[in-house]
Design a protein around this motif. Structure first.
Motif, PDB file in Angstrom:
ATOM      1  N   GLU A  44      40.242 -12.091 -21.377  1.00 56.12           N
ATOM      2  CA  GLU A  44      41.057 -10.912 -21.245  1.00 56.12           C
ATOM      3  C   GLU A  44      40.195  -9.424 -21.292  1.00 56.12           C
ATOM      4  OE1 GLU A  44      44.244 -10.938 -23.842  1.00 56.12           O
ATOM      5  OE2 GLU A  44      44.796 -13.094 -23.324  1.00 56.12           O
ATOM      6  N   SER A  45      38.966  -9.826 -21.482  1.00 58.77           N
ATOM      7  CA  SER A  45      38.230  -8.425 -21.448  1.00 58.77           C
ATOM      8  C   SER A  45      36.840  -8.610 -21.060  1.00 58.77           C
ATOM      9  CB  SER A  45      38.009  -7.778 -22.913  1.00 58.77           C
ATOM     10  OG  SER A  45      37.178  -8.588 -23.640  1.00 58.77           O
ATOM     11  N   LEU A  46      36.266  -7.256 -20.596  1.00 56.98           N
ATOM     12  CA  LEU A  46      34.693  -7.374 -20.345  1.00 56.98           C
ATOM     13  C   LEU A  46      33.986  -7.002 -21.423  1.00 56.98           C
ATOM     14  CD1 LEU A  46      35.073  -5.427 -16.584  1.00 56.98           C
ATOM     15  CD2 LEU A  46      34.495  -7.857 -17.273  1.00 56.98           C
ATOM     16  N   ARG A  47      34.275  -5.861 -21.818  1.00 60.43           N
ATOM     17  CA  ARG A  47      33.610  -5.294 -23.131  1.00 60.43           C
ATOM     18  C   ARG A  47      34.535  -4.646 -23.903  1.00 60.43           C
ATOM     19  NH1 ARG A  47      30.524  -8.373 -22.052  1.00 60.43           N
ATOM     20  NH2 ARG A  47      28.263  -8.065 -21.446  1.00 60.43           N
ATOM     21  N   GLU A  70      26.958   3.977 -15.395  1.00 62.49           N
ATOM     22  CA  GLU A  70      28.468   4.178 -15.868  1.00 62.49           C
ATOM     23  C   GLU A  70      28.776   3.147 -16.665  1.00 62.49           C
ATOM     24  OE1 GLU A  70      31.153   5.743 -12.742  1.00 62.49           O
ATOM     25  OE2 GLU A  70      29.252   5.846 -11.296  1.00 62.49           O
ATOM     26  N   LEU A  71      28.479   3.092 -17.931  1.00 59.04           N
ATOM     27  CA  LEU A  71      29.103   1.765 -18.971  1.00 59.04           C
ATOM     28  C   LEU A  71      30.400   1.862 -19.229  1.00 59.04           C
ATOM     29  CD1 LEU A  71      25.912   1.915 -21.176  1.00 59.04           C
ATOM     30  CD2 LEU A  71      26.454   0.467 -19.302  1.00 59.04           C
ATOM     31  N   GLU A  72      31.096   2.868 -19.047  1.00 57.82           N
ATOM     32  CA  GLU A  72      32.204   3.130 -19.599  1.00 57.82           C
ATOM     33  C   GLU A  72      33.506   2.277 -18.875  1.00 57.82           C
ATOM     34  OE1 GLU A  72      30.407   5.930 -19.109  1.00 57.82           O
ATOM     35  OE2 GLU A  72      30.314   6.652 -21.020  1.00 57.82           O
ATOM     36  N   LYS A  73      33.208   2.256 -17.327  1.00 54.32           N
ATOM     37  CA  LYS A  73      33.999   1.513 -16.668  1.00 54.32           C
ATOM     38  C   LYS A  73      34.120  -0.097 -17.264  1.00 54.32           C
ATOM     39  CE  LYS A  73      30.931   0.953 -12.860  1.00 54.32           C
ATOM     40  NZ  LYS A  73      30.518   1.172 -11.452  1.00 54.32           N
ATOM     41  N   PHE A  74      33.192  -0.587 -17.901  1.00 52.11           N
ATOM     42  CA  PHE A  74      32.953  -1.835 -18.443  1.00 52.11           C
ATOM     43  C   PHE A  74      33.888  -2.063 -19.639  1.00 52.11           C
ATOM     44  CE2 PHE A  74      29.307  -1.366 -15.466  1.00 52.11           C
ATOM     45  CZ  PHE A  74      29.732  -2.115 -14.544  1.00 52.11           C
ATOM     46  N   ILE A  75      34.383  -1.103 -20.358  1.00 60.16           N
ATOM     47  CA  ILE A  75      34.934  -1.162 -21.679  1.00 60.16           C
ATOM     48  C   ILE A  75      36.470  -1.462 -21.258  1.00 60.16           C
ATOM     49  CG2 ILE A  75      35.410  -0.076 -23.649  1.00 60.16           C
ATOM     50  CD1 ILE A  75      32.527   1.371 -23.410  1.00 60.16           C
ATOM     51  N   THR A  76      37.015  -2.597 -21.494  1.00 60.20           N
ATOM     52  CA  THR A  76      38.431  -2.810 -21.298  1.00 60.20           C
ATOM     53  C   THR A  76      39.335  -2.668 -22.569  1.00 60.20           C
ATOM     54  OG1 THR A  76      37.914  -5.065 -21.628  1.00 60.20           O
ATOM     55  CG2 THR A  76      37.933  -4.237 -19.121  1.00 60.20           C
ATOM     56  N   HIS A  77      38.707  -2.740 -23.767  1.00 58.29           N
ATOM     57  CA  HIS A  77      39.667  -2.633 -24.939  1.00 58.29           C
ATOM     58  C   HIS A  77      38.769  -1.905 -26.030  1.00 58.29           C
ATOM     59  CE1 HIS A  77      41.379  -5.998 -22.676  1.00 58.29           C
ATOM     60  NE2 HIS A  77      42.543  -5.724 -23.512  1.00 58.29           N
ATOM     61  N   GLU A  78      39.663  -1.375 -27.149  1.00 54.59           N
ATOM     62  CA  GLU A  78      39.062  -0.882 -28.125  1.00 54.59           C
ATOM     63  C   GLU A  78      39.867  -1.464 -29.526  1.00 54.59           C
ATOM     64  OE1 GLU A  78      37.638   3.154 -28.496  1.00 54.59           O
ATOM     65  OE2 GLU A  78      37.524   3.404 -26.169  1.00 54.59           O
ATOM     66  N   VAL A  79      39.155  -1.654 -30.494  1.00 54.12           N
ATOM     67  CA  VAL A  79      39.990  -2.077 -31.698  1.00 54.12           C
ATOM     68  C   VAL A  79      39.297  -1.568 -33.062  1.00 54.12           C
ATOM     69  CG1 VAL A  79      40.784  -4.328 -30.573  1.00 54.12           C
ATOM     70  CG2 VAL A  79      38.771  -4.540 -31.980  1.00 54.12           C
TER      71      VAL A  79
END
Length: 119
Positions: A110-113, A85-94
């Protein structure tokens, strides 16, 4: 409390003070400290050289010594089979136009990935 120090310790925070403390709390003669956390680029690891002469071991690793060429296909397969489950490690999108914001998130802890959207 540990009767001379711990046998093994893994430091994951990236705090330079925690890294130094981790190394200094391992047992003389056989203690091993493994540094996993990534420190600030301006930090310096300072300890007395006698700590090394007392046969303590200091190791470090980026990404757990992960080797993309040989390990990546297995990771992709696990992801495709919904075993990872990689999605739970994504904390931001830019968006790409705000790529510097992604670096700020990383440097400030401030972010994991962070995903950078190209389009």
């Amino acid at each position: 409390m540990t009767n001379g120090g711990v046998d093994r310790i893994v430091e994951c925070t990236g705090s330079i003070n925690a890294m130094i403390s981790a190394f200094e709390c391992v047992h003389d003669g056989w203690g091993v400290a493994v540094l996993v956390g990534v420190p600030n680029k301006d930090d310096s690891f300072k300890t007395h050289p006698v700590k090394f002469l007392n046969e303590r071991t200091l190791k470090g690793t980026f990404f757990g010594n992960y080797k993309p060429r040989s390990n990546l296909p297995a990771v992709v397969e696990k992801y495709m089979n919904k075993e990872l489950e990689l999605e739970k490690f994504i904390t931001h999108e830019v968006p790409f136009s705000e790529i510097n914001k992604a670096f700020d998130y990383m440097l400030n802890g401030e972010s994991l990935r962070c995903i950078i959207r190209m389009g």
